[in-house]
Design a protein around this motif. Structure first.
Motif, short mmCIF file in Angstrom:
data_model
loop_
_atom_site.label_atom_id
_atom_site.label_comp_id
_atom_site.label_asym_id
_atom_site.label_seq_id
_atom_site.Cartn_x
_atom_site.Cartn_y
_atom_site.Cartn_z
N TRP A 108 0.86 -1.19 0.00
CA TRP A 108 0.00 0.00 0.00
C TRP A 108 0.89 1.23 0.00
CZ3 TRP A 108 -5.00 -0.44 -1.04
CH2 TRP A 108 -5.63 -1.66 -0.79
N LYS A 109 1.09 1.79 -1.17
CA LYS A 109 1.94 2.96 -1.31
C LYS A 109 1.38 4.13 -0.49
CE LYS A 109 4.21 5.82 -4.79
NZ LYS A 109 4.36 6.12 -6.24
N GLY A 110 2.27 4.83 0.20
CA GLY A 110 1.85 5.97 1.00
C GLY A 110 1.49 5.64 2.42
N ASN A 111 1.59 4.34 2.78
CA ASN A 111 1.30 3.89 4.15
C ASN A 111 2.59 3.41 4.80
OD1 ASN A 111 -2.01 3.37 4.49
ND2 ASN A 111 -1.26 3.52 2.40
N TYR A 112 2.86 3.90 6.00
CA TYR A 112 4.12 3.61 6.68
C TYR A 112 3.84 3.04 8.07
CZ TYR A 112 6.15 6.60 3.05
OH TYR A 112 6.53 7.14 1.85
N LYS A 113 4.48 1.91 8.37
CA LYS A 113 4.35 1.34 9.70
C LYS A 113 4.86 2.33 10.75
CE LYS A 113 2.64 -2.87 9.21
NZ LYS A 113 2.24 -2.80 7.82
N VAL A 114 4.19 2.35 11.90
CA VAL A 114 4.61 3.24 12.98
C VAL A 114 4.86 2.44 14.25
CG1 VAL A 114 3.39 5.27 12.10
CG2 VAL A 114 2.21 3.70 13.65
N LYS A 115 5.76 2.96 15.06
CA LYS A 115 5.97 2.42 16.41
C LYS A 115 4.91 3.07 17.30
CE LYS A 115 10.86 1.74 15.46
NZ LYS A 115 12.25 2.15 15.74
N TYR A 116 3.79 2.40 17.35
CA TYR A 116 2.56 2.97 17.91
C TYR A 116 2.64 3.21 19.42
CZ TYR A 116 2.37 -2.07 18.26
OH TYR A 116 2.70 -3.39 18.49
N TRP A 117 3.67 2.73 20.06
CA TRP A 117 3.82 2.95 21.50
C TRP A 117 4.46 4.31 21.80
CZ3 TRP A 117 5.99 -0.96 18.64
CH2 TRP A 117 7.37 -0.87 18.37
N TYR A 118 4.93 5.01 20.78
CA TYR A 118 5.50 6.34 20.98
C TYR A 118 4.40 7.36 21.27
CZ TYR A 118 10.38 5.51 19.62
OH TYR A 118 11.69 5.11 19.57
N LYS A 119 4.67 8.23 22.25
CA LYS A 119 3.71 9.25 22.65
C LYS A 119 3.33 10.15 21.47
CE LYS A 119 3.04 13.09 25.85
NZ LYS A 119 3.67 13.92 26.93
N GLU A 120 4.31 10.48 20.62
CA GLU A 120 4.05 11.39 19.50
C GLU A 120 3.00 10.82 18.55
OE1 GLU A 120 8.34 12.09 20.81
OE2 GLU A 120 6.95 10.39 20.59
N TRP A 121 3.11 9.51 18.27
CA TRP A 121 2.12 8.90 17.37
C TRP A 121 0.76 8.82 18.05
CZ3 TRP A 121 0.53 8.30 12.77
CH2 TRP A 121 -0.47 7.38 12.48
N LYS A 122 0.74 8.48 19.31
CA LYS A 122 -0.54 8.40 20.02
C LYS A 122 -1.27 9.74 20.00
CE LYS A 122 0.47 4.56 23.15
NZ LYS A 122 0.48 4.09 24.55
N GLU A 123 -0.52 10.81 20.15
CA GLU A 123 -1.15 12.14 20.13
C GLU A 123 -1.74 12.44 18.76
OE1 GLU A 123 -1.90 14.25 22.54
OE2 GLU A 123 -1.18 12.68 23.89
N ILE A 124 -1.07 12.00 17.70
CA ILE A 124 -1.62 12.18 16.36
C ILE A 124 -2.94 11.42 16.22
CG2 ILE A 124 -1.28 11.57 13.92
CD1 ILE A 124 1.70 12.27 14.31
N VAL A 125 -2.97 10.19 16.73
CA VAL A 125 -4.20 9.40 16.67
C VAL A 125 -5.32 10.06 17.47
CG1 VAL A 125 -5.27 7.21 17.36
CG2 VAL A 125 -3.05 7.21 16.20
N PHE A 126 -5.01 10.54 18.66
CA PHE A 126 -6.04 11.19 19.47
C PHE A 126 -6.55 12.47 18.78
CE2 PHE A 126 -3.63 9.26 23.27
CZ PHE A 126 -4.35 8.07 23.15
N GLN A 127 -5.65 13.24 18.17
CA GLN A 127 -6.06 14.44 17.45
C GLN A 127 -6.97 14.07 16.27
OE1 GLN A 127 -2.49 16.53 16.28
NE2 GLN A 127 -1.78 16.73 18.40
N THR A 128 -6.62 12.97 15.59
CA THR A 128 -7.41 12.53 14.44
C THR A 128 -8.81 12.12 14.89
OG1 THR A 128 -5.40 11.77 13.32
CG2 THR A 128 -7.50 10.94 12.49
#
Length: 286
Positions: A108-128
């Motif tokens: 899936w081009k344009g999709n990147y795995k994330v280390k979902y345990w990082y606070k920075e990514w979690k904040e992006i998810v909560f904002q979304t």
């Protein structure tokens, strides 16, 4: 003259065929969503959509009409991959990615795995999620890429760690938002759910490629059913998307879903979820 006009109008209306709405178990569409078309043609029990594809107030109105008619609307969000077409993506990440951003998904081009345990990514998810809620009312969240815990276990991390971090993330989302929580795939995470906290945090599960892919019967069905039926036994609903239209297995797919008490969607083979499957017409038989 007045009465003649009324008679003519009545005759015209009689000749216009009425659109018969069809009750269907489940519709899953992420691109080019026409909510009015769905409302006019179907009454789905469950509807999974990308809320950010809803661009006008008319769609929002029809979405709420669907909800009033009993449709359970789930908003799609990926919590295990970042997508470079979302509002949060920064151009610099292509050259200088943050520590939590992994490799691009080969499929899936344009999709990147994330280390979902990082606070920075979690904040992006909560904002979304906050943006989803502010955009329109929904009944729940459809959480994709739960199986990222397996990816990271194959790429240098202990699976006990990756599984428990994903379980904790789903629990955090459940505790923050009073919405239905429905993960997609990754059902084997139950092997690490020793206190049933994951099971208690979800209201259902979405499953792709359970019985068939295109016209081919899948070999992993029984193994996956061990986990899925455990989830269903706890009173959770099961949404199944098999990418099989057009093919000759649609009737068998529908029968299998009914046998197990699952809500099935015979999606188009292209897997893009950008248009309604004509496989829905087969549901009229049931």
């Amino acid at each position: 003259m007045k009465y003649l006009t009324l008679i003519l109008i009545a005759l015209i209306l009689i000749q216009i065929p009425s659109i018969e709405k069809t009750d269907v178990p489940f519709i899953y569409q992420l691109q080019k969503i026409d909510i009015k078309k769905i409302y006019d043609l179907y009454t789905p029990k469950f509807l999974v959509i990308d809320v950010f594809e809803i661009l006008n107030n008319e769609d929002k109105i029809y979405l709420q009409k669907l909800r009033k008619n009993g449709t359970i609307v789930l908003a799609y969000i990926s919590i295990g991959e970042a997508e470079d077409y979302r509002y949060y993506w920064k151009d610099i990440w292509w050259k200088d990615p943050p520590n939590w951003l992994g490799k691009e998904n080969e499929n899936w081009k344009g999709n990147y795995k994330v280390k979902y345990w990082y606070k920075e990514w979690k904040e992006i998810v909560f904002q979304t999620i906050n943006k989803i809620i502010s955009k329109t009312e929904v009944d729940g969240l459809y959480l994709d890429i739960i199986d990222a815990f397996e990816y990271w276990a194959q790429n240098g991390y202990d699976i006990e760690f990756t599984a428990h971090e994903m379980i904790n993330f789903v629990k955090e989302i459940k505790n923050r938002y009073k919405l239905l929580i429905v993960p997609q795939n990754g059902e084997s995470i139950l092997n690490f759910d020793t206190d049933s906290s994951y099971l208690n945090s979800i209201d259902g599960i979405g499953i792709e490629d359970l019985f068939f892919y295109k016209s081919k019967k899948l070999k992993h069905t029984q193994e996956r059913l061990k986990y899925i039926l455990k989830i269903k036994k706890e009173g959770k609903f099961v949404l199944v998307t098999d990418y099989i239209f057009p093919s000759k297995v649609i009737d068998e797919f529908i029968t299998l879903c009914e046998t197990y008490g699952f809500y099935g969607y015979p999606a188009n083979k292209n897997k893009l979820l950008k248009d309604l499957s004509f496989g829905l017409k087969y549901l009229k038989k049931k």
